[in-house]
Motif scaffolding. Structure first.
Motif, PDB file in Angstrom:
ATOM      1  N   THR A   8       0.839  -1.190   0.045  1.00  0.00           N
ATOM      2  CA  THR A   8      -0.025   0.015   0.080  1.00  0.00           C
ATOM      3  C   THR A   8       1.037   1.197  -0.096  1.00  0.00           C
ATOM      4  O   THR A   8       2.136   1.198   0.241  1.00  0.00           O
ATOM      5  CB  THR A   8      -0.907   0.197   1.148  1.00  0.00           C
ATOM      6  OG1 THR A   8      -0.093   0.096   2.486  1.00  0.00           O
ATOM      7  CG2 THR A   8      -1.809  -1.247   1.335  1.00  0.00           C
ATOM      8  N   LYS A   9       0.303   2.392  -0.290  1.00  0.00           N
ATOM      9  CA  LYS A   9       1.043   3.805  -0.244  1.00  0.00           C
ATOM     10  C   LYS A   9       1.444   3.811   1.334  1.00  0.00           C
ATOM     11  O   LYS A   9       2.577   4.636   1.240  1.00  0.00           O
ATOM     12  CB  LYS A   9       0.033   4.780  -0.457  1.00  0.00           C
ATOM     13  CG  LYS A   9      -0.212   5.097  -1.888  1.00  0.00           C
ATOM     14  CD  LYS A   9      -1.235   6.248  -2.383  1.00  0.00           C
ATOM     15  CE  LYS A   9      -1.509   6.304  -3.644  1.00  0.00           C
ATOM     16  NZ  LYS A   9      -2.427   7.501  -4.065  1.00  0.00           N
ATOM     17  N   THR A  10       1.210   3.352   2.059  1.00  0.00           N
ATOM     18  CA  THR A  10       1.702   3.603   3.660  1.00  0.00           C
ATOM     19  C   THR A  10       2.732   2.511   3.719  1.00  0.00           C
ATOM     20  O   THR A  10       3.352   2.559   5.080  1.00  0.00           O
ATOM     21  CB  THR A  10       0.508   3.547   4.662  1.00  0.00           C
ATOM     22  OG1 THR A  10      -0.144   2.112   4.622  1.00  0.00           O
ATOM     23  CG2 THR A  10      -0.446   4.421   4.668  1.00  0.00           C
ATOM     24  N   LYS A  13       2.598  -4.287   3.688  1.00  0.00           N
ATOM     25  CA  LYS A  13       2.431  -5.343   2.729  1.00  0.00           C
ATOM     26  C   LYS A  13       1.253  -6.357   2.988  1.00  0.00           C
ATOM     27  O   LYS A  13       0.997  -7.015   4.114  1.00  0.00           O
ATOM     28  CB  LYS A  13       3.864  -6.137   3.160  1.00  0.00           C
ATOM     29  CG  LYS A  13       4.908  -5.436   2.543  1.00  0.00           C
ATOM     30  CD  LYS A  13       6.347  -5.918   2.705  1.00  0.00           C
ATOM     31  CE  LYS A  13       7.502  -5.419   2.622  1.00  0.00           C
ATOM     32  NZ  LYS A  13       8.588  -5.834   2.671  1.00  0.00           N
ATOM     33  N   VAL A  14       0.543  -6.666   1.664  1.00  0.00           N
ATOM     34  CA  VAL A  14      -0.536  -7.511   1.855  1.00  0.00           C
ATOM     35  C   VAL A  14      -0.662  -8.484   0.735  1.00  0.00           C
ATOM     36  O   VAL A  14      -0.541  -8.427  -0.467  1.00  0.00           O
ATOM     37  CB  VAL A  14      -1.868  -6.576   1.724  1.00  0.00           C
ATOM     38  CG1 VAL A  14      -3.235  -7.422   1.562  1.00  0.00           C
ATOM     39  CG2 VAL A  14      -2.170  -5.379   2.341  1.00  0.00           C
ATOM     40  N   PRO A  15      -0.332  -9.925   1.381  1.00  0.00           N
ATOM     41  CA  PRO A  15      -0.330 -11.204   0.389  1.00  0.00           C
ATOM     42  C   PRO A  15      -1.538 -11.291  -0.376  1.00  0.00           C
ATOM     43  O   PRO A  15      -2.794 -11.159   0.284  1.00  0.00           O
ATOM     44  CB  PRO A  15       0.275 -12.222   1.310  1.00  0.00           C
ATOM     45  CG  PRO A  15      -0.422 -11.669   2.677  1.00  0.00           C
ATOM     46  CD  PRO A  15      -0.237 -10.523   2.636  1.00  0.00           C
ATOM     47  N   PHE A  16      -1.639 -11.808  -1.617  1.00  0.00           N
ATOM     48  CA  PHE A  16      -2.742 -11.981  -2.329  1.00  0.00           C
ATOM     49  C   PHE A  16      -2.695 -13.103  -3.176  1.00  0.00           C
ATOM     50  O   PHE A  16      -1.598 -13.495  -3.488  1.00  0.00           O
ATOM     51  CB  PHE A  16      -3.289 -10.676  -3.092  1.00  0.00           C
ATOM     52  CG  PHE A  16      -2.673 -10.345  -4.187  1.00  0.00           C
ATOM     53  CD1 PHE A  16      -2.630 -10.946  -5.532  1.00  0.00           C
ATOM     54  CD2 PHE A  16      -1.324  -9.599  -3.988  1.00  0.00           C
ATOM     55  CE1 PHE A  16      -1.935 -10.645  -6.441  1.00  0.00           C
ATOM     56  CE2 PHE A  16      -0.660  -9.161  -5.187  1.00  0.00           C
ATOM     57  CZ  PHE A  16      -0.845 -10.040  -6.363  1.00  0.00           C
ATOM     58  N   GLU A  17      -3.955 -13.719  -3.488  1.00  0.00           N
ATOM     59  CA  GLU A  17      -3.839 -15.029  -4.544  1.00  0.00           C
ATOM     60  C   GLU A  17      -4.942 -14.583  -5.747  1.00  0.00           C
ATOM     61  O   GLU A  17      -6.156 -14.004  -5.251  1.00  0.00           O
ATOM     62  CB  GLU A  17      -4.112 -15.947  -3.826  1.00  0.00           C
ATOM     63  CG  GLU A  17      -3.120 -16.667  -2.866  1.00  0.00           C
ATOM     64  CD  GLU A  17      -3.495 -18.068  -2.178  1.00  0.00           C
ATOM     65  OE1 GLU A  17      -2.625 -18.561  -1.785  1.00  0.00           O
ATOM     66  OE2 GLU A  17      -4.575 -18.380  -2.544  1.00  0.00           O
ATOM     67  N   LEU A  18      -4.732 -14.662  -6.706  1.00  0.00           N
ATOM     68  CA  LEU A  18      -5.817 -14.801  -7.826  1.00  0.00           C
ATOM     69  C   LEU A  18      -5.871 -16.246  -8.234  1.00  0.00           C
ATOM     70  O   LEU A  18      -5.090 -16.801  -8.644  1.00  0.00           O
ATOM     71  CB  LEU A  18      -5.126 -13.937  -8.915  1.00  0.00           C
ATOM     72  CG  LEU A  18      -6.159 -13.808 -10.138  1.00  0.00           C
ATOM     73  CD1 LEU A  18      -7.202 -13.115  -9.965  1.00  0.00           C
ATOM     74  CD2 LEU A  18      -5.718 -13.091 -11.349  1.00  0.00           C
TER      75      LEU A  18
END
Length: 127
Positions: A8-10, A13-18
């Protein structure tokens, strides 16, 4: 499934899956991505967002490409694709389409990549 890390801008860290299902269409040259969803924090309190559209996303790999077998083994984290492709050496662009198995107007895929043409170019078969 594709995994990644969004920042994010701040700086958080955000993990993700598609995640998506797959099917093969169009005489074996179109991959259809079914029931797509985006999962944030997939390993800890996941937030799942379905990606809706009027129809599934598709990828046309060109009529010189044919998928013969496609399988996914989630336990082994393995994707297996058996396919064949025809290279088109020495052909002008306007003649290359004479070998298409369907008319261009019938191709409705949102995304296209002509694998036969690509292999012809990188293999320098046209020179």
């Amino acid at each position: 499934m594709c995994k990644g890390l969004a920042i994010t801008k701040t700086g958080i860290k955000v993990p993700f899956e598609l995640r998506t299902g797959l099917s093969v269409k169009g005489r074996g040259h179109v991959i259809e991505f079914l029931d797509m969803e985006l999962a944030f924090n997939p390993d800890f309190i996941p937030m799942i967002i379905p990606i809706h559209s009027s129809r599934p996303a598709t990828l046309d790999l060109g009529n010189n490409f044919q998928i013969e077998h496609l399988s996914i083994d989630g336990k082994k984290k393995q994707f297996k694709l058996d396919a064949r492709v025809t290279v088109t050496p020495g052909m002008k662009e306007k003649h290359r389409f004479a070998y298409r198995s369907v008319e261009r107007k019938e191709l409705t895929s949102a995304y296209k990549c002509d694998v036969g043409r690509w292999l012809t170019n990188i293999g320098k078969f046209s020179n």
